[in-house]
Design an enzyme around this catalytic site. Structure first.
Site, PDB file in Angstrom:
ATOM      1  N   ASP A  12       0.855  -1.190   0.000  1.00 44.03           N
ATOM      2  CA  ASP A  12       0.000   0.000   0.000  1.00 44.03           C
ATOM      3  C   ASP A  12       0.890   1.239   0.000  1.00 44.03           C
ATOM      4  O   ASP A  12       1.713   1.417   0.902  1.00 44.03           O
ATOM      5  CB  ASP A  12      -0.888  -0.021   1.250  1.00 44.03           C
ATOM      6  CG  ASP A  12      -2.034   0.980   1.177  1.00 44.03           C
ATOM      7  OD1 ASP A  12      -2.100   1.737   0.187  1.00 44.03           O
ATOM      8  OD2 ASP A  12      -2.849   1.006   2.110  1.00 44.03           O
ATOM      9  N   ASP A  60      -3.293   2.497  -5.757  1.00 44.99           N
ATOM     10  CA  ASP A  60      -2.213   2.552  -4.765  1.00 44.99           C
ATOM     11  C   ASP A  60      -2.018   1.293  -3.948  1.00 44.99           C
ATOM     12  O   ASP A  60      -1.227   1.293  -3.005  1.00 44.99           O
ATOM     13  CB  ASP A  60      -2.458   3.725  -3.810  1.00 44.99           C
ATOM     14  CG  ASP A  60      -3.784   3.597  -3.077  1.00 44.99           C
ATOM     15  OD1 ASP A  60      -4.661   2.839  -3.545  1.00 44.99           O
ATOM     16  OD2 ASP A  60      -3.949   4.262  -2.039  1.00 44.99           O
ATOM     17  N   GLU A  61      -2.714   0.203  -4.263  1.00 47.25           N
ATOM     18  CA  GLU A  61      -2.533  -0.995  -3.448  1.00 47.25           C
ATOM     19  C   GLU A  61      -2.746  -2.251  -4.271  1.00 47.25           C
ATOM     20  O   GLU A  61      -3.465  -2.257  -5.264  1.00 47.25           O
ATOM     21  CB  GLU A  61      -3.462  -0.995  -2.234  1.00 47.25           C
ATOM     22  CG  GLU A  61      -4.936  -0.975  -2.569  1.00 47.25           C
ATOM     23  CD  GLU A  61      -5.806  -1.067  -1.328  1.00 47.25           C
ATOM     24  OE1 GLU A  61      -5.493  -1.877  -0.435  1.00 47.25           O
ATOM     25  OE2 GLU A  61      -6.813  -0.336  -1.264  1.00 47.25           O
TER      26      GLU A  61
END
Length: 353
Positions: free
Chosen positions: A9, A103-104
């Site tokens: 993350d 983002d993850e």
């Protein structure tokens, strides 16, 4: 080979991308958000989070909590460009990846000789290529990996077995676990279940009586940190929606219908572009007191025609007849290819301002 899953993350992703472009703001509280009267926080730097600012919070409230914060409008083109670099590096490390957003991602590390070393190298490569920091959690399933990656942000690196996760988070509230929201936590508290240890020890039959035959046992398993051990490399969409939050609350059948048809037209053009059709048409209505209501109808044959979607959405809205002014309106088409969405836990939620 044992199952080894990592959750990676990027820390405060949108804010971090903005700080790379505006290094003079480093160390200051930064909020990424629009500036309209109904704007909500997209993300915030850790300096702003210390004041209680969080994602999805109304921006007005965030600025009351942190009046010295710098407000930056989101630039999703820049975020997508940074994400592409990150995900290229991720896919260069492992073969099986489940991307969860810009983002993850979850990574299957089962085939690597040294999973920890591989993830430390990946974090270093991401920082060198983008200037972005990442937190990593590693565990035997996705749930543990996700909770571990959140445990020591920013720049966290946490590895846990299931037994270690149960021991480390035993005294934490059930809301720590993804999937257990505020309303569910409140209902658990009424039953005297205020910690994950208590949830893990709860009687599945008792919870089934209060939460249903599926969700009750699922909650107990969640408290025991039992979760999925395989990744979905490609997440197939089963629904698509459009919604709009109004700067000023709207009321009156004509105005509501006009906004609903505008959203239905946008939605159907998107569905037609990707050749998607669905059998379930739904609306979402959020009133000025934050009461949120959904209504849905399933039809015999899949469609993406605006005349069908718009007509059914309008009928659902007339049947509900909002009793108060409306701050948000949405339209959704679901059940693509006959695949049903997971059922919602509640049809109506009262959300705090």
């Amino acid at each position: 080979m044992p199952t080894v899953i990592a959750h990676l993350d990027i820390d405060a992703f949108y804010a971090s991308v903005e700080l790379l472009r505006r290094p003079e703001l480093r160390g200051r509280p930064v909020i990424v958000s629009g500036d309209g009267p109904r704007a909500v926080v997209t993300t915030a730097s850790y300096e702003a989070r210390k004041f209680g600012v969080g994602s999805a919070m109304p921006t007005r409230r965030a600025l009351r909590l942190c009046p010295d914060a710098v407000l930056i409008p989101p630039d999703f083109g820049a975020y997508r460009a940074a994400s592409e670099v990150v995900m290229r590096l991720v896919r260069g490390t492992v073969d099986e990846v489940e991307v969860m957003g810009l983002d993850e991602a979850y990574l299957d590390l089962g085939g690597l000789l040294s999973p920890r070393a591989a993830m430390r190298r990946l974090v270093t490569e991401i920082r060198a290529a983008t200037g972005l920091d990442a937190s990593v959690g590693i565990g035997p399933n996705k749930l543990i990996a996700k909770v571990a990656s959140d445990a020591e942000k920013p720049r966290g690196f946490v590895v846990l077995t299931r037994e270690q996760a149960c021991a480390r988070f035993a005294g934490h509230p059930p809301r720590l676990v993804p999937g257990i929201g505020g309303k569910t936590a409140e209902r658990l508290e009424v039953l005297g279940i205020t910690t994950l240890a208590a949830l893990a020890a709860a009687d599945p039959g008792l919870l089934a009586e209060h939460f249903g035959p599926r969700q009750g046992p699922w909650l107990v398993a969640r408290g025991r940190f039992e979760g999925e051990e395989s990744l979905q490399a490609v997440r197939e969409a089963v629904s698509e929606s459009r919604e709009s939050t109004f700067d000023v609350d709207i009321a009156g059948p004509a105005e509501l219908d006009a906004q609903l048809q505008r959203l239905a037209d946008q939605l159907c053009r998107g569905l037609q572009k990707h050749d998607r059709t669905g059998r379930t048409i739904a609306i979402k209505v959020r009133l000025d007191d934050w009461t949120t209501v959904t209504r849905a109808r399933t039809i015999a044959h899949p469609t993406n025609a605006v005349e069908h979607v718009g007509q059914i959405a309008a009928e659902l809205l007339r049947e509900y007849a909002p009793p108060r002014p409306v701050r948000l309106l949405g339209v959704r088409v679901a059940s693509f290819g006959g695949v049903e969405e997971p059922p919602a836990q509640t049809a109506q939620l009262a959300l705090p301002v």
